[in-house]
Design a protein around this motif. Sequence first.
Motif, PDB file in Angstrom:
ATOM      1  N   SER A   1       4.836   4.207  -6.542  1.00 42.99           N
ATOM      2  CA  SER A   1       5.290   3.896  -5.190  1.00 42.99           C
ATOM      3  C   SER A   1       4.163   3.226  -4.407  1.00 42.99           C
ATOM      4  N   VAL A   2       4.549   2.373  -3.498  1.00 41.32           N
ATOM      5  CA  VAL A   2       3.605   1.640  -2.659  1.00 41.32           C
ATOM      6  C   VAL A   2       3.871   2.048  -1.224  1.00 41.32           C
ATOM      7  N   LYS A   3       2.843   2.555  -0.557  1.00 44.41           N
ATOM      8  CA  LYS A   3       3.024   2.948   0.838  1.00 44.41           C
ATOM      9  C   LYS A   3       2.128   2.111   1.736  1.00 44.41           C
ATOM     10  N   SER A   4       2.571   1.933   2.944  1.00 42.74           N
ATOM     11  CA  SER A   4       1.801   1.168   3.905  1.00 42.74           C
ATOM     12  C   SER A   4       0.572   1.975   4.315  1.00 42.74           C
ATOM     13  N   PRO A   5      -0.600   1.335   4.328  1.00 41.35           N
ATOM     14  CA  PRO A   5      -1.814   2.052   4.729  1.00 41.35           C
ATOM     15  C   PRO A   5      -2.058   2.051   6.241  1.00 41.35           C
ATOM     16  N   THR A   6      -0.994   2.055   7.018  1.00 38.75           N
ATOM     17  CA  THR A   6      -1.130   1.993   8.472  1.00 38.75           C
ATOM     18  C   THR A   6      -2.009   3.118   9.017  1.00 38.75           C
ATOM     19  N   TYR A   7      -1.895   4.308   8.473  1.00 42.02           N
ATOM     20  CA  TYR A   7      -2.669   5.440   8.995  1.00 42.02           C
ATOM     21  C   TYR A   7      -3.943   5.700   8.211  1.00 42.02           C
ATOM     22  N   THR A   8      -3.986   5.301   6.952  1.00 41.34           N
ATOM     23  CA  THR A   8      -5.175   5.540   6.129  1.00 41.34           C
ATOM     24  C   THR A   8      -6.128   4.349   6.120  1.00 41.34           C
ATOM     25  N   LEU A   9      -5.717   3.221   6.628  1.00 38.38           N
ATOM     26  CA  LEU A   9      -6.426   1.944   6.651  1.00 38.38           C
ATOM     27  C   LEU A   9      -6.477   1.252   5.293  1.00 38.38           C
ATOM     28  N   VAL A  10      -6.555   2.012   4.201  1.00 38.73           N
ATOM     29  CA  VAL A  10      -6.614   1.378   2.879  1.00 38.73           C
ATOM     30  C   VAL A  10      -5.947   2.264   1.841  1.00 38.73           C
ATOM     31  N   GLU A  11      -5.203   1.624   0.957  1.00 43.58           N
ATOM     32  CA  GLU A  11      -4.647   2.283  -0.236  1.00 43.58           C
ATOM     33  C   GLU A  11      -5.220   1.518  -1.424  1.00 43.58           C
ATOM     34  N   THR A  12      -5.662   2.256  -2.433  1.00 38.95           N
ATOM     35  CA  THR A  12      -6.300   1.667  -3.597  1.00 38.95           C
ATOM     36  C   THR A  12      -5.440   1.901  -4.828  1.00 38.95           C
ATOM     37  N   TYR A  13      -5.252   0.841  -5.612  1.00 41.78           N
ATOM     38  CA  TYR A  13      -4.398   0.893  -6.802  1.00 41.78           C
ATOM     39  C   TYR A  13      -5.170   0.373  -8.017  1.00 41.78           C
ATOM     40  N   PRO A  14      -5.629   1.274  -8.905  1.00 47.96           N
ATOM     41  CA  PRO A  14      -6.249   0.793 -10.152  1.00 47.96           C
ATOM     42  C   PRO A  14      -5.156   0.351 -11.122  1.00 47.96           C
ATOM     43  N   ILE A  15      -5.262  -0.897 -11.609  1.00 43.88           N
ATOM     44  CA  ILE A  15      -4.232  -1.458 -12.487  1.00 43.88           C
ATOM     45  C   ILE A  15      -4.901  -2.306 -13.564  1.00 43.88           C
TER      46      ILE A  15
ATOM     47  N   GLY B   1      -7.515  -2.570 -15.464  1.00 43.45           N
ATOM     48  CA  GLY B   1      -8.897  -3.043 -15.406  1.00 43.45           C
ATOM     49  C   GLY B   1      -9.328  -3.670 -14.099  1.00 43.45           C
ATOM     50  N   ILE B   2      -8.444  -3.715 -13.117  1.00 40.73           N
ATOM     51  CA  ILE B   2      -8.828  -4.194 -11.784  1.00 40.73           C
ATOM     52  C   ILE B   2      -8.409  -3.154 -10.763  1.00 40.73           C
ATOM     53  N   THR B   3      -8.908  -3.312  -9.569  1.00 41.38           N
ATOM     54  CA  THR B   3      -8.485  -2.453  -8.472  1.00 41.38           C
ATOM     55  C   THR B   3      -7.952  -3.343  -7.361  1.00 41.38           C
ATOM     56  N   LEU B   4      -6.708  -3.111  -6.974  1.00 44.60           N
ATOM     57  CA  LEU B   4      -6.139  -3.815  -5.821  1.00 44.60           C
ATOM     58  C   LEU B   4      -6.271  -2.890  -4.623  1.00 44.60           C
ATOM     59  N   GLN B   5      -6.790  -3.431  -3.543  1.00 48.74           N
ATOM     60  CA  GLN B   5      -6.963  -2.678  -2.303  1.00 48.74           C
ATOM     61  C   GLN B   5      -6.068  -3.300  -1.238  1.00 48.74           C
ATOM     62  N   HIS B   6      -5.256  -2.454  -0.623  1.00 52.51           N
ATOM     63  CA  HIS B   6      -4.330  -2.906   0.412  1.00 52.51           C
ATOM     64  C   HIS B   6      -4.791  -2.312   1.739  1.00 52.51           C
ATOM     65  N   PHE B   7      -5.285  -3.164   2.618  1.00 52.26           N
ATOM     66  CA  PHE B   7      -5.768  -2.745   3.927  1.00 52.26           C
ATOM     67  C   PHE B   7      -4.719  -3.065   4.986  1.00 52.26           C
ATOM     68  N   ASP B   8      -4.594  -2.188   5.971  1.00 49.85           N
ATOM     69  CA  ASP B   8      -3.755  -2.449   7.139  1.00 49.85           C
ATOM     70  C   ASP B   8      -4.591  -2.090   8.361  1.00 49.85           C
ATOM     71  N   LEU B   9      -5.024  -3.096   9.103  1.00 51.11           N
ATOM     72  CA  LEU B   9      -5.933  -2.886  10.228  1.00 51.11           C
ATOM     73  C   LEU B   9      -5.221  -2.830  11.568  1.00 51.11           C
ATOM     74  N   TYR B  10      -3.902  -2.685  11.555  1.00 55.16           N
ATOM     75  CA  TYR B  10      -3.110  -2.714  12.787  1.00 55.16           C
ATOM     76  C   TYR B  10      -3.603  -1.705  13.823  1.00 55.16           C
ATOM     77  N   ARG B  11      -3.920  -0.500  13.407  1.00 52.86           N
ATOM     78  CA  ARG B  11      -4.291   0.566  14.342  1.00 52.86           C
ATOM     79  C   ARG B  11      -5.764   0.531  14.744  1.00 52.86           C
ATOM     80  N   LEU B  12      -6.523  -0.392  14.201  1.00 42.82           N
ATOM     81  CA  LEU B  12      -7.942  -0.488  14.492  1.00 42.82           C
ATOM     82  C   LEU B  12      -8.141  -0.882  15.955  1.00 42.82           C
ATOM     83  N   SER B  13      -8.936  -0.102  16.688  1.00 42.69           N
ATOM     84  CA  SER B  13      -9.169  -0.449  18.087  1.00 42.69           C
ATOM     85  C   SER B  13     -10.478  -1.211  18.274  1.00 42.69           C
ATOM     86  N   ASP B  14     -11.385  -1.084  17.318  1.00 36.85           N
ATOM     87  CA  ASP B  14     -12.666  -1.767  17.396  1.00 36.85           C
ATOM     88  C   ASP B  14     -13.088  -2.130  15.966  1.00 36.85           C
TER      89      ASP B  14
END
Length: 144
Positions: A62-76, A78-91
């Motif tokens: 399953s793939v979840k939005s990283p809105t609250y965690t800022l980043v979700e990491t998926y090892p696949i 031999g590579i790692t895909l990182q999904h960042f969501d900076l929407y909630r970032l204030s600074d």
Amino acid sequence: MTIEQNKAKQHVIENELEMLKFGKQISQSLNKGDVIYLHGDLGAGKTTLTKGILQGLGFTGSVKSPTYTLVETYPINGITLQHFDLYRLSDPEELEWIGIRDYFTNDTISLIEWPQKGGDFLPRPTKEIYIQYANTGRAITISD
């Protein structure tokens, strides 16, 4: 449908299934070390596109939005895909607190939603994807 203009390619996506399929197509052109900025309004389909990219790379969970965690990491495969969501970032400096610079290596592919909120703490993108509402579908523009 693809329209080429000034090194940018525009695609018209009609529904969620097409967005997933398009993400799978994009996955075939990605390389280790890529940093992709994902631009688009709330609900435009950035996370759905990311899900398609992950599926194209062979991820089956399953793939979840990283809105609250800022980043979700998926090892696949031999590579790692990182999904960042900076929407909630204030600074942008908050990224320094999570050790943002350590995430970007030659063995990762990084997809970053709301990159404009990251300021100078983010590396330059290798590709930018813009998703805009277009009637009931989406218009996607990709620039390298």
